[in-house]
Design an enzyme around this catalytic site. Structure first.
Site, PDB file in Angstrom:
ATOM      1  N   GLY A   1       0.708  -1.064  -0.084  1.00  0.00           N
ATOM      2  CA  GLY A   1       0.103   0.016   0.006  1.00  0.00           C
ATOM      3  C   GLY A   1       0.757   1.185   0.012  1.00  0.00           C
TER       4      GLY A   1
ATOM      5  N   ASP B   1       3.075  -4.018  -8.582  1.00  0.00           N
ATOM      6  CA  ASP B   1       2.582  -3.098  -7.708  1.00  0.00           C
ATOM      7  C   ASP B   1       3.311  -1.578  -8.392  1.00  0.00           C
ATOM      8  OD1 ASP B   1       4.787  -4.082  -6.208  1.00  0.00           O
ATOM      9  OD2 ASP B   1       4.753  -2.114  -5.149  1.00  0.00           O
ATOM     10  N   ASN B   2       4.192  -1.722  -9.510  1.00  0.00           N
ATOM     11  CA  ASN B   2       4.979  -0.376  -9.965  1.00  0.00           C
ATOM     12  C   ASN B   2       4.411  -0.476 -11.316  1.00  0.00           C
ATOM     13  OD1 ASN B   2       6.114   0.411  -7.683  1.00  0.00           O
ATOM     14  ND2 ASN B   2       8.195  -0.754  -8.295  1.00  0.00           N
TER      15      ASN B   2
ATOM     16  N   ARG C   1       4.105  14.054  -7.735  1.00  0.00           N
ATOM     17  CA  ARG C   1       3.783  13.873  -9.250  1.00  0.00           C
ATOM     18  C   ARG C   1       2.476  14.139  -9.634  1.00  0.00           C
ATOM     19  NH1 ARG C   1       4.290   8.071  -7.068  1.00  0.00           N
ATOM     20  NH2 ARG C   1       6.503   8.095  -7.059  1.00  0.00           N
TER      21      ARG C   1
ATOM     22  N   ASP D   1       9.671   5.106   7.557  1.00  0.00           N
ATOM     23  CA  ASP D   1       9.361   6.587   8.379  1.00  0.00           C
ATOM     24  C   ASP D   1       8.571   7.466   7.487  1.00  0.00           C
ATOM     25  OD1 ASP D   1      10.980   7.359   6.282  1.00  0.00           O
ATOM     26  OD2 ASP D   1      12.821   7.963   7.647  1.00  0.00           O
ATOM     27  N   GLY D   2       8.238   6.738   6.317  1.00  0.00           N
ATOM     28  CA  GLY D   2       7.051   7.630   5.496  1.00  0.00           C
ATOM     29  C   GLY D   2       7.972   8.863   4.802  1.00  0.00           C
TER      30      GLY D   2
ATOM     31  N   ARG E   1       4.466   5.715   2.008  1.00  0.00           N
ATOM     32  CA  ARG E   1       5.089   7.224   2.160  1.00  0.00           C
ATOM     33  C   ARG E   1       4.495   8.044   1.157  1.00  0.00           C
ATOM     34  NH1 ARG E   1      11.096   6.815   0.038  1.00  0.00           N
ATOM     35  NH2 ARG E   1      10.997   5.732  -1.649  1.00  0.00           N
TER      36      ARG E   1
ATOM     37  N   ARG F   1      -2.726   0.620  -9.861  1.00  0.00           N
ATOM     38  CA  ARG F   1      -1.829  -0.404 -10.320  1.00  0.00           C
ATOM     39  C   ARG F   1      -2.255  -1.894 -10.515  1.00  0.00           C
ATOM     40  NH1 ARG F   1       2.479   1.888  -6.750  1.00  0.00           N
ATOM     41  NH2 ARG F   1       1.654   4.032  -5.798  1.00  0.00           N
TER      42      ARG F   1
ATOM     43  N   ASP G   1       7.116   5.982 -10.465  1.00  0.00           N
ATOM     44  CA  ASP G   1       7.602   5.546  -9.147  1.00  0.00           C
ATOM     45  C   ASP G   1       9.256   5.121  -9.214  1.00  0.00           C
ATOM     46  OD1 ASP G   1       8.139   5.067  -6.386  1.00  0.00           O
ATOM     47  OD2 ASP G   1       6.699   2.959  -6.653  1.00  0.00           O
TER      48      ASP G   1
END
Length: 458
Positions: free
Chosen positions: A86, A250-251, A175, A121-122, A89, A182, A260
Protein backbone atom coordinates in the site's frame (compact mmCIF):
# COMPACT_ATOMS: atom_id res chain seq x y z
CA UNK A 1 -21.58 8.77 -7.68
CA UNK A 2 -19.20 11.72 -7.49
CA UNK A 3 -20.86 15.11 -7.45
CA UNK A 4 -19.79 17.97 -9.68
CA UNK A 5 -17.46 19.18 -6.93
CA UNK A 6 -15.90 15.78 -6.21
CA UNK A 7 -13.16 13.99 -8.12
CA UNK A 8 -14.21 10.56 -9.44
CA UNK A 9 -11.91 8.59 -7.15
CA UNK A 10 -14.45 9.09 -4.35
CA UNK A 11 -16.67 6.52 -6.09
CA UNK A 12 -14.18 3.74 -5.27
CA UNK A 13 -12.36 5.20 -2.29
CA UNK A 14 -14.31 3.16 0.25
CA UNK A 15 -12.55 -0.04 -0.78
CA UNK A 16 -9.47 1.31 -2.54
CA UNK A 17 -7.92 3.75 -0.07
CA UNK A 18 -7.78 5.16 3.46
CA UNK A 19 -7.93 8.83 4.44
CA UNK A 20 -4.60 9.98 5.90
CA UNK A 21 -2.86 13.17 6.98
CA UNK A 22 0.39 14.68 5.75
CA UNK A 23 3.38 14.97 8.07
CA UNK A 24 4.08 18.30 9.67
CA UNK A 25 7.52 19.14 8.31
CA UNK A 26 9.88 21.50 10.15
CA UNK A 27 10.73 23.35 6.94
CA UNK A 28 9.36 23.80 3.44
CA UNK A 29 11.97 25.05 0.97
CA UNK A 30 10.82 25.04 -2.64
CA UNK A 31 13.46 23.41 -4.84
CA UNK A 32 11.56 22.65 -8.06
CA UNK A 33 8.17 23.56 -9.47
CA UNK A 34 7.02 22.28 -12.83
CA UNK A 35 5.13 25.20 -14.28
CA UNK A 36 4.99 23.49 -17.65
CA UNK A 37 2.97 20.65 -16.10
CA UNK A 38 1.05 23.03 -13.83
CA UNK A 39 -0.28 24.93 -16.85
CA UNK A 40 -1.97 21.76 -18.10
CA UNK A 41 -4.09 21.52 -14.91
CA UNK A 42 -4.63 25.23 -14.26
CA UNK A 43 -2.20 25.63 -11.35
CA UNK A 44 0.64 27.62 -12.90
CA UNK A 45 -0.71 30.87 -11.46
CA UNK A 46 0.16 29.97 -7.85
CA UNK A 47 2.89 32.12 -6.34
CA UNK A 48 5.63 30.34 -4.40
CA UNK A 49 3.95 30.81 -1.02
CA UNK A 50 0.70 29.35 -2.28
CA UNK A 51 2.61 26.55 -3.99
CA UNK A 52 4.33 25.61 -0.73
CA UNK A 53 1.00 25.74 1.13
CA UNK A 54 -0.49 23.29 -1.38
CA UNK A 55 2.44 20.95 -1.98
CA UNK A 56 4.54 21.27 1.17
CA UNK A 57 1.82 21.75 3.79
CA UNK A 58 -0.93 20.04 1.74
CA UNK A 59 -3.71 22.50 2.25
CA UNK A 60 -6.66 20.89 0.38
CA UNK A 61 -7.34 22.17 -3.10
CA UNK A 62 -10.75 23.80 -3.49
CA UNK A 63 -13.58 21.45 -4.52
CA UNK A 64 -11.31 18.44 -4.35
CA UNK A 65 -10.48 15.68 -1.91
CA UNK A 66 -11.18 16.74 1.69
CA UNK A 67 -8.37 14.45 2.90
CA UNK A 68 -5.52 12.67 1.11
CA UNK A 69 -6.03 8.99 0.25
CA UNK A 70 -3.40 6.26 0.77
CA UNK A 71 -4.13 3.52 -1.76
CA UNK A 72 -4.28 -0.17 -0.82
CA UNK A 73 -2.80 -2.86 -3.06
CA UNK A 74 -0.95 -6.16 -3.16
CA UNK A 75 1.72 -7.17 -5.64
CA UNK A 76 4.43 -9.51 -6.82
CA UNK A 77 7.84 -8.20 -5.84
CA UNK A 78 10.59 -10.01 -7.75
CA UNK A 79 7.95 -12.73 -8.43
CA UNK A 80 7.11 -13.22 -4.72
CA UNK A 81 3.54 -12.31 -3.75
CA UNK A 82 3.28 -9.68 -1.02
CA UNK A 83 -0.13 -8.88 0.51
CA UNK A 84 1.33 -6.30 2.90
CA UNK A 85 1.60 -3.39 0.50
CA UNK A 86 0.00 0.00 0.00
CA UNK A 87 1.04 3.64 -0.13
CA UNK A 88 3.55 3.65 2.71
CA UNK A 89 5.01 7.12 2.14
CA UNK A 90 2.61 8.70 -0.28
CA UNK A 91 -1.01 9.50 -1.01
CA UNK A 92 -3.34 10.80 -3.67
CA UNK A 93 -3.83 14.46 -2.85
CA UNK A 94 -6.15 15.63 -5.63
CA UNK A 95 -7.65 14.77 -9.01
CA UNK A 96 -7.80 17.36 -11.78
CA UNK A 97 -8.71 17.46 -15.45
CA UNK A 98 -5.90 18.46 -17.76
CA UNK A 99 -6.09 20.49 -20.95
CA UNK A 100 -6.84 17.26 -22.89
CA UNK A 101 -9.83 16.46 -20.71
CA UNK A 102 -8.17 13.56 -18.87
CA UNK A 103 -8.45 12.96 -15.13
CA UNK A 104 -5.01 13.15 -13.55
CA UNK A 105 -3.84 12.52 -10.00
CA UNK A 106 -1.56 14.63 -7.87
CA UNK A 107 0.23 12.04 -5.76
CA UNK A 108 3.04 12.31 -3.26
CA UNK A 109 6.23 10.58 -2.23
CA UNK A 110 7.69 11.24 1.19
CA UNK A 111 4.59 12.87 2.70
CA UNK A 112 4.58 10.90 5.97
CA UNK A 113 3.49 7.60 7.44
CA UNK A 114 0.26 5.80 6.53
CA UNK A 115 -1.34 2.53 7.65
CA UNK A 116 0.92 0.82 5.07
CA UNK A 117 4.26 2.24 6.19
CA UNK A 118 5.12 -0.93 8.13
CA UNK A 119 8.54 -0.12 9.63
CA UNK A 120 9.32 2.82 7.31
CA UNK A 121 9.40 6.47 8.30
CA UNK A 122 7.23 7.62 5.40
CA UNK A 123 9.90 10.01 4.23
CA UNK A 124 11.86 10.62 1.02
CA UNK A 125 15.50 11.59 0.81
CA UNK A 126 16.24 14.79 -1.06
CA UNK A 127 18.59 12.80 -3.26
CA UNK A 128 15.74 10.45 -4.15
CA UNK A 129 13.59 13.43 -5.07
CA UNK A 130 16.32 14.97 -7.22
CA UNK A 131 16.83 11.65 -8.99
CA UNK A 132 13.11 11.29 -9.73
CA UNK A 133 12.89 14.79 -11.21
CA UNK A 134 15.86 14.05 -13.47
CA UNK A 135 14.43 10.69 -14.52
CA UNK A 136 11.00 12.00 -15.43
CA UNK A 137 12.34 15.03 -17.27
CA UNK A 138 14.71 12.87 -19.32
CA UNK A 139 12.10 10.24 -20.11
CA UNK A 140 9.55 12.84 -21.16
CA UNK A 141 12.14 14.40 -23.47
CA UNK A 142 12.78 10.95 -24.98
CA UNK A 143 9.11 10.30 -25.71
CA UNK A 144 8.32 7.91 -22.85
CA UNK A 145 4.82 8.08 -21.33
CA UNK A 146 5.83 9.00 -17.80
CA UNK A 147 4.51 10.66 -14.69
CA UNK A 148 5.60 14.28 -14.32
CA UNK A 149 7.59 15.46 -11.33
CA UNK A 150 5.36 18.36 -10.29
CA UNK A 151 6.99 19.72 -7.15
CA UNK A 152 10.02 19.08 -4.95
CA UNK A 153 10.18 20.70 -1.52
CA UNK A 154 12.98 20.19 0.99
CA UNK A 155 11.51 19.45 4.42
CA UNK A 156 14.35 19.99 6.91
CA UNK A 157 14.57 16.55 8.49
CA UNK A 158 17.74 14.45 8.87
CA UNK A 159 17.06 10.91 7.64
CA UNK A 160 18.91 7.70 8.37
CA UNK A 161 19.31 5.34 5.43
CA UNK A 162 21.23 2.09 5.09
CA UNK A 163 22.02 2.50 1.39
CA UNK A 164 23.51 6.01 1.38
CA UNK A 165 25.58 8.23 3.68
CA UNK A 166 23.47 9.36 6.65
CA UNK A 167 22.08 11.51 8.05
CA UNK A 168 20.81 12.84 4.74
CA UNK A 169 18.44 15.61 3.73
CA UNK A 170 14.70 15.04 3.30
CA UNK A 171 12.08 16.13 0.78
CA UNK A 172 8.49 15.66 -0.32
CA UNK A 173 7.79 15.09 -4.01
CA UNK A 174 4.49 15.61 -5.80
CA UNK A 175 3.96 13.84 -9.11
CA UNK A 176 1.28 14.40 -11.72
CA UNK A 177 0.11 11.05 -13.07
CA UNK A 178 -2.55 9.60 -15.32
CA UNK A 179 -3.94 7.64 -12.40
CA UNK A 180 -2.26 5.62 -9.67
CA UNK A 181 -4.24 2.42 -10.21
CA UNK A 182 -1.78 -0.45 -10.35
CA UNK A 183 -1.97 -4.08 -11.37
CA UNK A 184 -1.52 -4.74 -7.66
CA UNK A 185 -4.75 -2.83 -6.95
CA UNK A 186 -6.68 -5.52 -8.84
CA UNK A 187 -4.62 -8.32 -7.31
CA UNK A 188 -5.63 -7.25 -3.82
CA UNK A 189 -9.36 -7.29 -4.58
CA UNK A 190 -9.11 -10.67 -6.28
CA UNK A 191 -7.09 -12.17 -3.41
CA UNK A 192 -9.64 -10.96 -0.86
CA UNK A 193 -12.57 -12.28 -2.90
CA UNK A 194 -14.04 -8.79 -3.34
CA UNK A 195 -15.51 -9.46 -6.77
CA UNK A 196 -18.11 -6.69 -6.68
CA UNK A 197 -15.41 -4.18 -5.83
CA UNK A 198 -13.14 -5.68 -8.49
CA UNK A 199 -15.86 -5.11 -11.07
CA UNK A 200 -16.35 -1.54 -9.83
CA UNK A 201 -12.61 -0.85 -10.16
CA UNK A 202 -12.58 -2.22 -13.71
CA UNK A 203 -15.46 0.05 -14.67
CA UNK A 204 -13.93 3.04 -12.88
CA UNK A 205 -10.63 2.55 -14.74
CA UNK A 206 -12.31 2.31 -18.13
CA UNK A 207 -14.73 5.17 -17.61
CA UNK A 208 -12.47 7.59 -15.71
CA UNK A 209 -8.94 6.89 -16.91
CA UNK A 210 -9.68 5.63 -20.43
CA UNK A 211 -12.77 7.79 -20.93
CA UNK A 212 -14.77 4.92 -22.43
CA UNK A 213 -17.97 3.10 -21.49
CA UNK A 214 -17.36 -0.21 -19.75
CA UNK A 215 -19.44 -2.10 -22.31
CA UNK A 216 -20.61 -5.71 -22.13
CA UNK A 217 -17.22 -7.30 -21.37
CA UNK A 218 -15.39 -4.73 -19.24
CA UNK A 219 -12.66 -7.06 -17.93
CA UNK A 220 -11.68 -8.08 -21.46
CA UNK A 221 -11.94 -4.49 -22.62
CA UNK A 222 -9.59 -3.34 -19.86
CA UNK A 223 -7.03 -6.10 -20.39
CA UNK A 224 -6.86 -5.27 -24.08
CA UNK A 225 -6.06 -1.66 -23.25
CA UNK A 226 -3.44 -2.60 -20.66
CA UNK A 227 -1.70 -4.99 -23.06
CA UNK A 228 -1.48 -2.27 -25.70
CA UNK A 229 -0.33 0.46 -23.30
CA UNK A 230 2.24 -1.64 -21.41
CA UNK A 231 3.69 -3.08 -24.63
CA UNK A 232 4.23 0.50 -25.76
CA UNK A 233 5.78 1.36 -22.40
CA UNK A 234 8.27 -1.50 -22.60
CA UNK A 235 9.16 -0.53 -26.17
CA UNK A 236 9.73 3.10 -25.21
CA UNK A 237 12.09 2.04 -22.42
CA UNK A 238 14.22 0.20 -24.96
CA UNK A 239 14.33 3.08 -27.44
CA UNK A 240 15.30 5.43 -24.59
CA UNK A 241 18.00 3.06 -23.29
CA UNK A 242 16.28 3.15 -19.91
CA UNK A 243 16.17 0.59 -17.11
CA UNK A 244 13.41 1.12 -14.56
CA UNK A 245 14.95 -1.29 -12.07
CA UNK A 246 11.88 -2.52 -10.17
CA UNK A 247 9.11 -3.69 -12.50
CA UNK A 248 7.02 -5.34 -9.79
CA UNK A 249 3.27 -5.65 -10.37
CA UNK A 250 2.62 -2.92 -7.80
CA UNK A 251 4.78 -0.59 -9.92
CA UNK A 252 2.85 -1.08 -13.17
CA UNK A 253 0.15 1.53 -13.76
CA UNK A 254 -2.82 0.19 -15.75
CA UNK A 255 -2.75 3.31 -17.94
CA UNK A 256 0.70 2.23 -19.16
CA UNK A 257 2.36 5.27 -17.62
CA UNK A 258 5.82 4.82 -16.14
CA UNK A 259 6.18 6.00 -12.55
CA UNK A 260 7.83 5.44 -9.16
CA UNK A 261 11.56 5.77 -9.88
CA UNK A 262 13.96 4.16 -7.45
CA UNK A 263 17.17 2.52 -8.73
CA UNK A 264 16.75 3.64 -12.34
CA UNK A 265 19.64 3.96 -14.79
CA UNK A 266 20.25 4.71 -18.46
CA UNK A 267 22.43 2.03 -19.98
CA UNK A 268 25.45 3.51 -21.79
CA UNK A 269 25.42 0.76 -24.42
CA UNK A 270 22.91 -1.69 -25.88
CA UNK A 271 23.55 -4.30 -23.19
CA UNK A 272 20.60 -6.67 -22.56
CA UNK A 273 22.10 -7.76 -19.23
CA UNK A 274 22.53 -4.25 -17.81
CA UNK A 275 20.70 -3.87 -14.49
CA UNK A 276 19.81 -0.79 -12.48
CA UNK A 277 19.16 -2.22 -9.02
CA UNK A 278 22.11 -3.48 -7.00
CA UNK A 279 19.75 -6.02 -5.40
CA UNK A 280 18.60 -7.49 -8.74
CA UNK A 281 21.14 -10.28 -8.43
CA UNK A 282 19.67 -12.47 -11.19
CA UNK A 283 18.94 -9.68 -13.68
CA UNK A 284 15.18 -10.22 -13.57
CA UNK A 285 14.58 -6.61 -14.59
CA UNK A 286 17.66 -6.15 -16.78
CA UNK A 287 17.49 -3.85 -19.81
CA UNK A 288 16.77 -6.63 -22.29
CA UNK A 289 14.22 -8.40 -20.06
CA UNK A 290 11.90 -5.49 -19.37
CA UNK A 291 9.27 -6.48 -21.94
CA UNK A 292 9.21 -10.01 -20.54
CA UNK A 293 8.89 -8.66 -16.99
CA UNK A 294 6.01 -6.35 -17.90
CA UNK A 295 4.28 -9.15 -19.81
CA UNK A 296 4.53 -11.34 -16.70
CA UNK A 297 2.95 -8.58 -14.64
CA UNK A 298 0.10 -8.25 -17.12
CA UNK A 299 -0.49 -11.99 -16.79
CA UNK A 300 -1.04 -11.36 -13.07
CA UNK A 301 -3.68 -8.77 -13.96
CA UNK A 302 -5.41 -11.34 -16.17
CA UNK A 303 -5.38 -13.85 -13.32
CA UNK A 304 -7.08 -11.27 -11.09
CA UNK A 305 -9.62 -10.43 -13.79
CA UNK A 306 -10.45 -14.13 -14.21
CA UNK A 307 -12.66 -13.65 -11.13
CA UNK A 308 -14.96 -11.68 -13.44
CA UNK A 309 -14.79 -13.37 -16.83
CA UNK A 310 -13.78 -16.50 -18.70
CA UNK A 311 -10.06 -17.25 -18.53
CA UNK A 312 -9.93 -18.39 -22.18
CA UNK A 313 -10.86 -14.96 -23.46
CA UNK A 314 -8.21 -13.36 -21.25
CA UNK A 315 -5.61 -15.90 -22.38
CA UNK A 316 -6.34 -15.17 -26.03
CA UNK A 317 -5.68 -11.48 -25.43
CA UNK A 318 -2.47 -12.25 -23.53
CA UNK A 319 -1.16 -14.25 -26.47
CA UNK A 320 -1.10 -11.00 -28.42
CA UNK A 321 1.37 -9.25 -26.13
CA UNK A 322 4.57 -10.33 -27.97
CA UNK A 323 3.25 -9.12 -31.32
CA UNK A 324 2.02 -5.87 -29.76
CA UNK A 325 5.44 -5.33 -28.24
CA UNK A 326 7.29 -6.10 -31.49
CA UNK A 327 5.19 -3.55 -33.37
CA UNK A 328 5.52 -0.96 -30.60
CA UNK A 329 9.27 -1.54 -30.42
CA UNK A 330 9.69 -0.87 -34.13
CA UNK A 331 7.60 2.31 -33.91
CA UNK A 332 9.53 3.54 -30.85
CA UNK A 333 12.93 2.96 -32.44
CA UNK A 334 11.93 4.69 -35.69
CA UNK A 335 10.30 7.53 -33.80
CA UNK A 336 13.47 8.22 -31.84
CA UNK A 337 15.46 7.99 -35.06
CA UNK A 338 13.12 10.52 -36.67
CA UNK A 339 12.00 8.55 -39.72
CA UNK A 340 8.52 7.58 -40.86
CA UNK A 341 7.57 3.91 -40.53
CA UNK A 342 6.81 2.07 -43.75
CA UNK A 343 4.82 -0.79 -42.21
CA UNK A 344 5.32 -3.29 -39.42
CA UNK A 345 6.90 -6.07 -41.49
CA UNK A 346 8.92 -3.71 -43.66
CA UNK A 347 10.39 -1.95 -40.64
CA UNK A 348 11.71 -5.04 -38.87
CA UNK A 349 14.94 -5.32 -40.94
CA UNK A 350 15.76 -1.70 -40.14
CA UNK A 351 15.22 -2.24 -36.41
CA UNK A 352 17.32 -5.40 -36.55
CA UNK A 353 20.13 -3.48 -38.26
CA UNK A 354 20.02 -0.77 -35.57
CA UNK A 355 20.20 -3.33 -32.79
CA UNK A 356 22.94 -5.33 -34.52
CA UNK A 357 25.10 -2.23 -34.78
CA UNK A 358 24.40 -1.10 -31.23
CA UNK A 359 25.05 -4.60 -29.88
CA UNK A 360 28.72 -4.25 -30.86
CA UNK A 361 28.90 -1.66 -28.03
CA UNK A 362 31.22 0.49 -30.08
CA UNK A 363 28.94 3.51 -29.80
CA UNK A 364 26.50 4.59 -27.11
CA UNK A 365 22.73 4.58 -27.61
CA UNK A 366 22.33 8.34 -27.22
CA UNK A 367 25.29 9.03 -29.51
CA UNK A 368 23.89 6.78 -32.22
CA UNK A 369 20.42 8.34 -32.28
CA UNK A 370 21.95 11.82 -32.22
CA UNK A 371 24.32 11.14 -35.11
CA UNK A 372 21.64 9.43 -37.23
CA UNK A 373 18.73 11.77 -36.49
CA UNK A 374 16.40 11.98 -39.46
CA UNK A 375 17.96 8.87 -40.97
CA UNK A 376 21.03 10.64 -42.33
CA UNK A 377 24.42 10.07 -40.72
CA UNK A 378 26.39 13.10 -39.65
CA UNK A 379 30.13 13.11 -40.12
CA UNK A 380 32.18 12.94 -36.96
CA UNK A 381 34.48 10.92 -34.72
CA UNK A 382 32.45 7.72 -35.13
CA UNK A 383 32.70 7.53 -38.93
CA UNK A 384 34.88 4.41 -38.87
CA UNK A 385 32.61 2.68 -36.37
CA UNK A 386 29.54 3.43 -38.43
CA UNK A 387 31.16 2.30 -41.66
CA UNK A 388 32.23 -0.97 -40.05
CA UNK A 389 29.17 -1.88 -38.00
CA UNK A 390 26.25 0.08 -39.45
CA UNK A 391 26.66 -0.31 -43.22
CA UNK A 392 23.46 -2.41 -43.59
CA UNK A 393 21.54 0.29 -41.74
CA UNK A 394 22.72 3.03 -44.08
CA UNK A 395 21.51 1.05 -47.09
CA UNK A 396 18.10 0.40 -45.53
CA UNK A 397 17.61 4.03 -44.51
CA UNK A 398 17.73 5.14 -48.14
CA UNK A 399 14.07 4.08 -48.38
CA UNK A 400 12.92 6.06 -45.33
CA UNK A 401 11.58 9.60 -45.12
CA UNK A 402 12.67 12.03 -42.43
CA UNK A 403 9.94 13.18 -40.02
CA UNK A 404 11.98 15.51 -37.83
CA UNK A 405 13.13 18.91 -39.13
CA UNK A 406 16.82 19.47 -38.48
CA UNK A 407 16.53 23.22 -37.88
CA UNK A 408 16.63 23.11 -34.07
CA UNK A 409 20.01 24.30 -32.73
CA UNK A 410 20.31 21.11 -30.66
CA UNK A 411 21.16 19.14 -33.77
CA UNK A 412 24.19 21.39 -34.32
CA UNK A 413 25.67 20.55 -30.90
CA UNK A 414 28.84 18.49 -30.77
CA UNK A 415 27.38 15.93 -28.36
CA UNK A 416 23.95 14.64 -27.39
CA UNK A 417 22.26 15.34 -24.07
CA UNK A 418 22.72 12.23 -21.94
CA UNK A 419 22.07 11.08 -18.38
CA UNK A 420 25.02 8.94 -17.23
CA UNK A 421 24.96 7.90 -13.58
CA UNK A 422 28.20 9.81 -13.01
CA UNK A 423 26.47 13.07 -13.95
CA UNK A 424 23.51 12.30 -11.69
CA UNK A 425 25.93 11.77 -8.81
CA UNK A 426 27.80 14.98 -9.66
CA UNK A 427 24.56 16.98 -9.67
CA UNK A 428 23.65 15.56 -6.28
CA UNK A 429 27.16 16.14 -4.93
CA UNK A 430 26.95 19.86 -5.77
CA UNK A 431 23.65 20.08 -3.87
CA UNK A 432 24.81 18.00 -0.92
CA UNK A 433 28.22 19.60 -0.54
CA UNK A 434 27.64 23.24 -1.47
CA UNK A 435 23.84 23.59 -1.71
CA UNK A 436 24.51 24.48 -5.33
CA UNK A 437 21.35 23.87 -7.38
CA UNK A 438 22.65 25.44 -10.58
CA UNK A 439 23.85 22.17 -12.19
CA UNK A 440 20.42 20.62 -11.44
CA UNK A 441 18.50 23.46 -13.09
CA UNK A 442 20.99 23.67 -15.98
CA UNK A 443 20.46 19.98 -16.65
CA UNK A 444 16.68 20.32 -16.68
CA UNK A 445 16.97 23.19 -19.17
CA UNK A 446 19.29 21.10 -21.36
CA UNK A 447 16.92 18.13 -21.23
CA UNK A 448 13.91 20.23 -22.18
CA UNK A 449 15.84 21.77 -25.06
CA UNK A 450 16.56 18.25 -26.33
CA UNK A 451 12.88 17.35 -25.98
CA UNK A 452 11.91 20.38 -28.06
CA UNK A 453 14.31 19.29 -30.78
CA UNK A 454 12.73 15.82 -30.97
CA UNK A 455 9.26 17.28 -31.55
CA UNK A 456 7.34 14.27 -30.35
CA UNK A 457 3.76 14.00 -31.60
CA UNK A 458 1.19 14.86 -28.93
Amino acid sequence: MASASQPPIVTVADFLADPVSAANFPQAILRFRNDRAARTVGLAGLDDDAWIAQFGRFRPLADNLPAPLALRYHGHQFRAYNPDLGDGRGFTFAQLRDDRGRWLDLGTKGSGTTPYSRFGDGRLTLKGGVREVLATEMLEALGVHTSKSFSLIETGEALQRNDEPSPTRSAVLVRLSHGHIRIGSFQRLAALGLTDELDRLVRYTLETLYGEPAGDAPALHLLGHVIDRTARLAASYMAAGFVHGVLNSDNINVTGESFDYGPWRFTPFWDPDFTAAYFDHHGLYAFGRQAQAIHWDVVQLAIALSKLTDIEGLATLLDGFPAAYEQAHARAMLSRLGVAPRGDEQDLPLVAAIEAGLSTRTVGIDRFFFDWSGGRRRAGPYDRTYAEHFAPLERLLADYAETRPADHPYWSDLDPCTMPIEEVEAIWSAIDRDDDWQPFHDKINAIRRMGEAHRWPS
